[in-house]
Design a protein around this motif. Structure first.
Motif, PDB file in Angstrom:
ATOM      1  N   UNK A  38     103.739  60.048  61.022  1.00  0.00           N
ATOM      2  CA  UNK A  38     103.698  58.858  61.965  1.00  0.00           C
ATOM      3  C   UNK A  38     102.435  58.470  62.631  1.00  0.00           C
ATOM      4  N   UNK A  39     102.081  57.563  62.407  1.00  0.00           N
ATOM      5  CA  UNK A  39     100.262  57.183  62.267  1.00  0.00           C
ATOM      6  C   UNK A  39     100.666  56.213  63.182  1.00  0.00           C
ATOM      7  N   UNK A  40      99.844  55.876  64.206  1.00  0.00           N
ATOM      8  CA  UNK A  40      99.243  54.128  65.248  1.00  0.00           C
ATOM      9  C   UNK A  40      98.518  53.901  64.666  1.00  0.00           C
ATOM     10  N   UNK A  41      98.149  52.527  64.416  1.00  0.00           N
ATOM     11  CA  UNK A  41      96.698  51.954  64.299  1.00  0.00           C
ATOM     12  C   UNK A  41      97.208  50.277  65.006  1.00  0.00           C
ATOM     13  N   UNK A  42      96.250  50.293  65.144  1.00  0.00           N
ATOM     14  CA  UNK A  42      95.864  48.468  65.530  1.00  0.00           C
ATOM     15  C   UNK A  42      95.553  48.296  64.454  1.00  0.00           C
ATOM     16  N   UNK A  43      96.284  46.807  64.757  1.00  0.00           N
ATOM     17  CA  UNK A  43      96.443  45.577  63.670  1.00  0.00           C
ATOM     18  C   UNK A  43      94.780  45.107  63.944  1.00  0.00           C
ATOM     19  N   UNK A  44      94.097  45.050  63.425  1.00  0.00           N
ATOM     20  CA  UNK A  44      92.819  44.610  64.632  1.00  0.00           C
ATOM     21  C   UNK A  44      92.177  43.491  63.643  1.00  0.00           C
ATOM     22  N   UNK A  45      92.577  43.019  62.398  1.00  0.00           N
ATOM     23  CA  UNK A  45      92.447  41.769  62.249  1.00  0.00           C
ATOM     24  C   UNK A  45      93.586  40.571  62.177  1.00  0.00           C
ATOM     25  N   UNK A  46      93.455  39.659  63.226  1.00  0.00           N
ATOM     26  CA  UNK A  46      94.304  38.406  63.416  1.00  0.00           C
ATOM     27  C   UNK A  46      95.411  38.222  62.108  1.00  0.00           C
ATOM     28  N   UNK A  47      96.964  38.061  62.244  1.00  0.00           N
ATOM     29  CA  UNK A  47      97.081  38.238  60.796  1.00  0.00           C
ATOM     30  C   UNK A  47      98.519  37.894  61.202  1.00  0.00           C
ATOM     31  N   UNK A  48      98.181  35.858  61.163  1.00  0.00           N
ATOM     32  CA  UNK A  48     100.077  35.788  61.826  1.00  0.00           C
ATOM     33  C   UNK A  48     101.730  36.246  60.308  1.00  0.00           C
ATOM     34  N   UNK A  49     100.790  36.145  58.935  1.00  0.00           N
ATOM     35  CA  UNK A  49     101.840  36.721  58.313  1.00  0.00           C
ATOM     36  C   UNK A  49     102.432  37.867  58.379  1.00  0.00           C
ATOM     37  N   UNK A  50     101.267  38.813  59.082  1.00  0.00           N
ATOM     38  CA  UNK A  50     101.998  39.992  59.744  1.00  0.00           C
ATOM     39  C   UNK A  50     102.469  40.277  60.752  1.00  0.00           C
ATOM     40  N   UNK A  51     101.971  39.311  61.188  1.00  0.00           N
ATOM     41  CA  UNK A  51     102.591  39.947  63.068  1.00  0.00           C
ATOM     42  C   UNK A  51     103.788  38.690  62.499  1.00  0.00           C
ATOM     43  N   UNK A  52     104.235  38.060  62.066  1.00  0.00           N
ATOM     44  CA  UNK A  52     105.308  36.823  61.708  1.00  0.00           C
ATOM     45  C   UNK A  52     106.243  38.434  61.744  1.00  0.00           C
ATOM     46  N   UNK A  53     105.703  39.197  60.590  1.00  0.00           N
ATOM     47  CA  UNK A  53     106.857  40.062  59.542  1.00  0.00           C
ATOM     48  C   UNK A  53     107.588  41.277  60.477  1.00  0.00           C
ATOM     49  N   UNK A  54     106.686  41.673  61.679  1.00  0.00           N
ATOM     50  CA  UNK A  54     107.015  42.837  62.271  1.00  0.00           C
ATOM     51  C   UNK A  54     107.601  42.121  63.431  1.00  0.00           C
ATOM     52  N   UNK A  55     107.678  40.915  64.369  1.00  0.00           N
ATOM     53  CA  UNK A  55     108.614  40.168  65.439  1.00  0.00           C
ATOM     54  C   UNK A  55     109.952  39.787  64.247  1.00  0.00           C
ATOM     55  N   UNK A  56     109.855  39.427  63.167  1.00  0.00           N
ATOM     56  CA  UNK A  56     111.152  39.014  62.611  1.00  0.00           C
ATOM     57  C   UNK A  56     111.906  39.927  62.388  1.00  0.00           C
ATOM     58  N   UNK A  57     111.651  40.965  61.948  1.00  0.00           N
ATOM     59  CA  UNK A  57     111.971  42.494  61.691  1.00  0.00           C
ATOM     60  C   UNK A  57     111.899  43.609  62.754  1.00  0.00           C
ATOM     61  N   UNK A  58     111.674  43.601  63.653  1.00  0.00           N
ATOM     62  CA  UNK A  58     112.678  44.290  64.460  1.00  0.00           C
ATOM     63  C   UNK A  58     112.637  43.398  65.294  1.00  0.00           C
ATOM     64  N   UNK A  59     113.180  41.977  65.723  1.00  0.00           N
ATOM     65  CA  UNK A  59     113.768  41.988  66.397  1.00  0.00           C
ATOM     66  C   UNK A  59     114.725  40.778  66.297  1.00  0.00           C
ATOM     67  N   UNK A  60     115.259  40.807  64.532  1.00  0.00           N
ATOM     68  CA  UNK A  60     115.859  39.994  64.352  1.00  0.00           C
ATOM     69  C   UNK A  60     117.489  40.050  64.734  1.00  0.00           C
TER      70      UNK A  60
END
Length: 198
Positions: A38-60
């Motif tokens: 397990x690694x924790x990494x900062x997503x330094x480049x703002x990416x609406x596609x990736x952030x929406x994927x995380x939001x929908x996948x975690x909170x769905x």
């Protein structure tokens, strides 16, 4: 059917708890899960596609719906705000969950979102990811020199969130400072995509 019956069926009673830490020493971290997977990494480049994927996948499956209707521009605006950070946990290269931080005025940092994709829950990743995210909230000004050093970290959780959420926050050193109860629209869990069974 009376209008009150219709109204009763359209809402759900939700308890929201707000919690805080007021010093870095409040954090009670847990180590990463065993092994080096397990690694924790900062997503330094703002990416609406990736952030929406995380939001929908975690909170769905726990009724995270507020951002589902956001436009690309709205996502971009949120992610580009100074002091906004997304930290992603990966298990053997696969996204497992994330923590979203947002700097506020006077040295306050909010943990806006935190959670794991359902398939990764119960594997000792959540406590580590939360610990890591809290530590990054406390040292956020080191990466954003224009921000005031962090004096307070806070978040809120509610009765619709995962059953272990509140206990996880308290074990990491958060203290309750406000409880609110309100009737909210009874929306169905969206799932990570239409028709998903999770």
């Amino acid at each position: 059917m009376s209008s009150s019956e219709t109204s009763d069926r359209a809402t759900v009673r939700v308890t929201t708890w707000s919690l805080e830490q007021t010093a870095p020493s409040d954090l009670r971290p847990v180590p990463p899960p065993g092994g080096d997977t397990v690694r924790v990494v900062r997503a330094e480049v703002p990416s609406p596609e990736f952030s929406r994927f995380l939001y929908a996948s975690v909170g769905g499956d726990i009724r995270w719906v507020d951002r589902l209707g956001w436009t690309y521009a709205r996502w971009q605006e949120q992610l580009a705000r100074p002091g906004s950070e997304t930290w992603v946990a990966y298990e053997r290269g696969t996204p497992a969950g994330y923590v979203e931080l947002q700097a506020q005025d006077e040295g306050v940092v909010e943990i806006v979102y935190f959670g794991l994709i359902p398939a990764f829950r119960g594997r000792r990743i959540g406590g580590h990811l939360l610990s890591y995210g809290i530590a990054r909230a406390w040292d956020l000004a080191e990466r954003w020199p224009e921000r005031t050093p962090t004096k307070r970290v806070w978040l809120h959780t509610c009765s619709l969130d995962g059953e272990h959420a509140m206990a996880n926050y308290q074990r990491r050193g958060f203290r309750l400072f406000r409880t609110e109860v309100a009737d909210e629209p009874d929306v169905s869990a969206a799932g990570p995509w239409p028709g998903a069974d999770r």
